[in-house]
Design an enzyme around this catalytic site. Structure first.
Site, PDB file in Angstrom:
ATOM      1  N   ASP A   1      10.633  -2.714  -2.226  1.00  0.00           N
ATOM      2  CA  ASP A   1      10.213  -1.501  -2.933  1.00  0.00           C
ATOM      3  C   ASP A   1      11.035  -1.376  -4.219  1.00  0.00           C
ATOM      4  OD1 ASP A   1       8.885   0.793  -3.607  1.00  0.00           O
ATOM      5  OD2 ASP A   1       9.224   1.825  -1.714  1.00  0.00           O
TER       6      ASP A   1
HETATM    7  C1  BGC Z   1       7.382   3.706  -3.804  1.00  0.00           C
HETATM    8  C2  BGC Z   1       6.282   2.739  -3.462  1.00  0.00           C
HETATM    9  C3  BGC Z   1       5.533   2.352  -4.705  1.00  0.00           C
HETATM   10  C4  BGC Z   1       6.509   1.743  -5.680  1.00  0.00           C
HETATM   11  C5  BGC Z   1       5.865   1.241  -6.959  1.00  0.00           C
HETATM   12  C6  BGC Z   1       8.238   3.216  -4.956  1.00  0.00           C
HETATM   13  O1  BGC Z   1       9.081   4.199  -5.426  1.00  0.00           O
HETATM   14  O2  BGC Z   1       8.170   3.947  -2.655  1.00  0.00           O
HETATM   15  O3  BGC Z   1       5.445   3.311  -2.493  1.00  0.00           O
HETATM   16  O4  BGC Z   1       4.490   1.478  -4.404  1.00  0.00           O
HETATM   17  O5  BGC Z   1       7.465   2.724  -6.021  1.00  0.00           O
HETATM   18  O6  BGC Z   1       5.478   2.256  -7.788  1.00  0.00           O
END
Ligand code: BGC
Length: 757
Positions: free
Chosen positions: A290
């Protein structure tokens, strides 16, 4: 110790009953050969480049010349979250051109984005979609999102989010498919299928990314990015189930989560990322970390510094590093020092190339274009409207105040009746409020004029603390036949990082509703929110209550259709609705306790006599103030008619392991309106090697019945569907006695029992 049968393989297939694993997910020797050939000639730098996923805003927008050079040198595998302005669109295509024409091995970039519940045409938030209990609706929503996003070249989405969520304080519950592993598996697979299609080389297909792996929905107290403790049996039976179902259905990518799971950050959790995902499930797509999560292992106190974080993540099972560049900086040294092996790097690169090849990026690297014809077309808008209608859950309808009739004068009050941005909900990168259709204009259009509409919002936004608009709202209410209050939460109050400790209506909405109710006029409350709301006295004060979640682009017309009975409500709660925050976590499929509460075995706090001996009021598993029941159970939802359940029958009182039971009941529409009933099959395994849930959803069917019509609804239940993880962590179906219900929700229904021998 009881006898048991291990039925692991069959079980996993049954969990996604009727959903066929997609063919492309089968091992493909020709494709593996292509990977071998590419890999054999790649330099270390190019290999590491494939593991690097760069955030567009952080890198590309800041220093385009440097980024172009990095792509030319094969140092980047893909980008995420390009907001599609014309400048970005040009740059995006130029970077892809450099990758496929000028980089050493001409490997295309992959572009990913949070296309969570629509791209331009925004569908209800995922929790709302889950309330439809309709896999076709969910699949179609994902298909449309993919058709739109791929016009701009986005071939990878960070959805479905299939974190089981049992805590409405957690803002990300809005993005989830609810609390139940069966429902979330079924709908999560439907979403994946909608994005990926049966042939992901189709230029309208996107690779799905199931997230967040794993346990993120169990973060303590609903605090985001926090600690999760999930014992292995619960992990396997509940939190992992939707992921397993998706992997079996051909899911292409997985995103690891921010939380620690049993004290190990999910980003470097070898048990979940390697043992379970790779060794047991044989997942062959790629795992993306993530956003910034690799570096966040430092504040977690798990990694000493960036180099250590890279070592842990790379060895832990991350193939694609999102946003940060620790792999680029440190993998060469780590390989030299023997702390990470080039063989493991090759495995990560293989996983990356496999997905890029399966998507056919070499043949179709560029945006497929045709935006004007595709985005927000009438067909897509109509589908979004249907999805919104199906997501609404009618929770109360006293005096049959709903549906409304066109002749009534209606006072439209509340902050969300005409709030185009707010009704879109969380995670809308590309959705725009200018495209949104809100309730108020839709109502005017429906009624043909506004002579029966009195508008007085009362408050200007959901957190507004000013009571200056109250007098006008009350005056409007007094003049009307019906008050329609459209309130709830603004979109920003749920979603990532946006948890709440107090889940009541924010601002002065409760006070406003109290004043409106005091006029004595019937009050219909519509809630738009990303979570369940603690209703307090507003439930009593509302004649009717409709949960509309954040309904997306077409929320307004959808609301008109449902409120005026053009369509009957069909949504059912995909989660338990608590009376108060003090009951949380609260979910229907909790384990049986030693002292289950009943209506009779405890005394409510206001009935306890002063000075009474401590055992007198009864000792059972309840809360003195809130009792032992939720506000509304899982699976609950009303409509404009009533149904009866009769004549529950099962095919046998005893069945052998490996056999199938049939259960049926006759459902009748006893009202005056045609509507759909969601008929639910629940089971309880009464005695187990480990304690078992009081009820578990095993299946459901939606039946549309005309007034007076009845239908026999039949379910089949294979004994493998009764399996769970025992103390030895084997997936088993234990012989013994089971309860079975065919029911309208998780608390009611016709009950019988059967024996597995
Ligand atoms: C979130 C994800 C997301 C990623 C990309 C993160 O902060 O937890 O769910 O896909 O950012 O934007």
């Amino acid at each position: 110790m009881k006898k048991f049968a291990c039925r692991c393989l069959r079980m996993s297939l049954l969990m996604v009953a009727a959903l066929n694993p997609l063919v492309y997910a089968a091992p493909d020797p020709a494709l593996e050969k292509q990977i071998d050939e590419l890999l054999a000639n790649m330099s270390l730098t190019e290999k590491i480049g494939q593991t690097q996923l760069r955030d567009w805003g952080t890198y590309a927008e800041k220093d385009m010349p440097a980024i172009k050079q990095a792509v030319r040198d094969g140092k980047i595998g893909g980008f995420l979250n390009v907001t599609m302005s014309s400048v970005n669109k040009y740059a995006f295509e130029e970077l892809q051109r450099i990758a496929v024409e000028e980089s050493p091995k001409k490997i295309p970039l992959i572009f990913g984005q949070d296309v969570i519940h629509g791209y331009k045409t925004i569908f209800p938030i995922p929790l709302g979609q889950a309330a439809s209990w309709n896999a076709d609706i969910v699949k179609q929503g994902a298909r449309i999102a993919a058709e739109e996003a791929t016009t701009d070249g986005i071939r990878w989405t960070f959805a479905p989010m299939i974190d089981i969520a049992r805590d409405p304080r957690w803002g990300r519950i809005a993005e989830s498919l609810g609390e139940d592993p069966y429902l979330a598996s079924l709908l999560g697979v439907a979403m994946t299928e909608g994005f990926q299609t049966e042939d992901p080389t189709d230029p309208t297909a996107m690779a799905a990314s199931a997230k967040h792996f794993v346990g993120y929905g169990a973060t303590e107290g609903g605090r985001d990015y926090n600690t999760a403790y999930v014992p292995e049996g619960l992990l396997r039976d509940v939190y992992l189930r939707p992921f397993k179902a998706n992997v079996d259905a051909g899911l292409m990518t997985i995103m690891s989560s921010y939380n620690t799971l049993n004290d190990i950050p999910a980003t470097a959790n070898k048990f979940t990322l390697k043992k379970i995902l790779r060794d047991e499930w044989k997942f062959d797509g790629f795992v993306v970390s993530d956003w910034n999560a690799v570096m966040e292992m430092i504040p977690h106190g798990f990694a000493a510094d960036a180099k250590h974080a890279a070592e842990l993540a790379a060895n832990g099972g991350i193939d694609f590093e999102m946003h940060t560049d620790t792999f680029e900086k440190y993998l060469p040294e780590l390989i030299k020092e023997g702390k990470f092996s080039e063989a493991d790097l090759n495995t990560a690169v293989r996983n990356m190339l496999r997905i890029k090849l399966r998507l056919g990026l070499w043949d179709n690297p560029y945006p497929r274009g045709n935006r004007e014809q595709v985005l927000l077309n009438e067909k897509f808008l109509a589908a979004a409207e249907t999805a919104a209608e199906e997501s609404f859950v009618l929770l109360k309808n006293d005096k049959k105040i709903l549906p409304l009739n066109k002749k009534q004068t209606i006072a439209v009050i509340g902050p969300l009746a005409d709030a185009p941005f707010e009704q879109l909900g969380t995670w809308i990168y590309d959705g725009e409020k200018k495209d949104t259709r809100t309730f108020l204009p839709a109502l005017k259009k429906y009624l043909g004029n506004d002579k029966n509409i009195i508008v007085a919002p009362g408050v200007s936004y959901s957190r507004d603390k000013s009571t200056a608009g109250f007098a006008a709202a009350v005056a409007a209410a007094k003049k009307a036949d019906v008050i329609l209050y459209v309130g709830g939460e603004e979109s920003v109050l749920s979603g990532e990082g946006h948890s709440r400790g107090d889940i009541r209506l924010p601002g002065v909405q409760q006070e406003l509703i109290a004043q409106l109710a005091a006029t004595g006029k019937p009050l219909v409350q519509v809630i738009m929110a990303g979570r369940t709301i603690q209703l307090d006295q507003t439930l009593e004060q509302s004649t009717a209550l409709l949960m509309a979640w954040h309904p997306g682009t077409m929320g307004g017309p959808a609301l008109v259709d449902v409120l005026y009975g053009e369509v009957s409500p069909v949504g059912r709660l995909p989660l338990t609705w608590p009376i108060a925050v003090g009951q949380i976590p609260y979910y229907y499929n909790h384990m049986a306790t030693g002292r289950p509460a009943t209506d009779k075995n405890y005394t409510r706090i206001d009935k306890i006599e002063q000075g009474v001996f401590q055992h007198q009021p009864g000792n059972s598993s309840n809360l003195l103030d809130y009792g032992h029941k939720p506000q509304f159970p899982f699976g609950y939802g009303l409509t404009y008619t009533t149904f009866t359940y009769d004549n529950l029958q099962i095919s046998a009182k005893e069945i052998g392991l490996g056999k199938t039971l049939t259960a049926s009941a006759v459902i009748k529409n006893t009202g005056k309106v045609a509507a759909t009933e969601v008929v639910q099959l629940y089971v309880q395994d009464i005695i187990g090697d480990v304690t078992r849930p009081v009820r578990e959803l095993k299946n459901f069917q939606r039946v549309f019945l005309k007034p007076g019509e009845s239908q026999k609804v039949t379910f089949t239940l294979h004994t493998d569907e009764l399996a769970f993880h025992n103390q030895a962590m084997q997936l088993v179906t234990e012989p013994g006695q089971f309860n079975l219900w065919i029911a309208p929700n998780a608390e009611e229904g016709l009950q019988t029992s059967f024996m597995v021998k």
